[in-house]
Scaffold this active site. Sequence first.
Site, PDB file in Angstrom:
ATOM      1  N   TYR A  54       0.844  -1.196   0.000  1.00  0.00           N
ATOM      2  CA  TYR A  54       0.000   0.000   0.000  1.00  0.00           C
ATOM      3  C   TYR A  54       0.882   1.249   0.000  1.00  0.00           C
ATOM      4  CZ  TYR A  54      -3.799  -3.186   1.412  1.00  0.00           C
ATOM      5  OH  TYR A  54      -4.711  -4.214   1.491  1.00  0.00           O
ATOM      6  N   ALA A 209     -18.523  -1.929  -1.315  1.00  0.00           N
ATOM      7  CA  ALA A 209     -18.258  -1.988  -2.766  1.00  0.00           C
ATOM      8  C   ALA A 209     -17.612  -0.698  -3.270  1.00  0.00           C
ATOM      9  CB  ALA A 209     -19.537  -2.302  -3.538  1.00  0.00           C
ATOM     10  N   ASN A 295     -19.427   4.693  10.372  1.00  0.00           N
ATOM     11  CA  ASN A 295     -19.393   3.301   9.923  1.00  0.00           C
ATOM     12  C   ASN A 295     -19.325   2.297  11.072  1.00  0.00           C
ATOM     13  OD1 ASN A 295     -19.613   4.036   7.255  1.00  0.00           O
ATOM     14  ND2 ASN A 295     -17.426   3.936   6.848  1.00  0.00           N
TER      15      ASN A 295
END
Length: 336
Positions: A54, A209, A295
């Site tokens: 990353y 997604a 979230n």
Amino acid sequence: MDFRYLGNSGLKISEITYGNWLTHGSQVENDVATQCVRAALDAGVSTFDTADVYANTAAETVLGEALKGERRESLEIFTKVYFPTGPGGKNDTGLSRKHILESIDGSLSRLQTDHVDLYQAHRYDTETPLEETMQAFADVVRQGKALYIGVSEWTADQLRAGHALSKELGFQLISSQPQYSMLWRVIEDEVVPTSRELGVSQIVWSPIAQGVLTGKYKPGEQPPAGSRATDEKGGADMVKRFMNDDVLTRVQKLAPVAEEAGLTMAQLAIAWVLQNDNVAAALIGASRPEQVGENVKAAGVVLEPEVMTAIDDALGDVVEREPGLTAQTAPRTRVA
């Protein structure tokens, strides 16, 4: 925050796990990235997932700095190995013994820790004997540099072979990290049943997604400025499979389902993957600290059967279920 056992082990992790894939070290400034990690800690998240690839190792460095000063025993830190890092030399990739043993030392240095709780094979290496890979992982565990071993995007057959070797070599392969969401259910027919049999849990990435399940992408409209679908560094490529009007129209039908459940669309999507009893954690990322706070509210949510049915009815035939896509989306030859 709720916590779940990872595979058939004694390790508990937060069912919302913070990941810094397409953000830290690349899309988000380091101070904002640190704020996101602090927000996750404040919300009860104890598990953090990254990878050496990353931002070409920068994400590990950012995470290590952000977690500095925290009690190490209260955290679960995960990273991965496979994809090219550094200058991308001939041995800077794959799951060879050389690359694994060199990569774990680099990851530990960047993360500022003497061990990771979970070290994961980021993909299956078709060009290195599996025996060599698993022996290297066994040595990493015996050296105390990783407590457990996991994999990412391995097929059911690959999982079975790797698990058998791990038992022979005396260490635990306890996790699988696949893509999984309401729209992408390719693990359900083969990977999940095999994992249940073997005592392996899923740590799923992209439960919303790549942002599509938030509802922010509208059919017939250009993506919002600054959204992942406009990011040419990698985000746009990942989200493009969902960026068609058939999918986006169906996703908009989830809005009333979420509202009726008292959730945002993102919370509904995260809660949905956590209904699967083989899922130990949903990986979330963030570009703003407030996203984390919203979230994590999906933790502990139980969706009633009628809500699950309404989700299936809303999405209909745009859901991807083909199990063979796990193999197709992995590299056929080693990435160099």
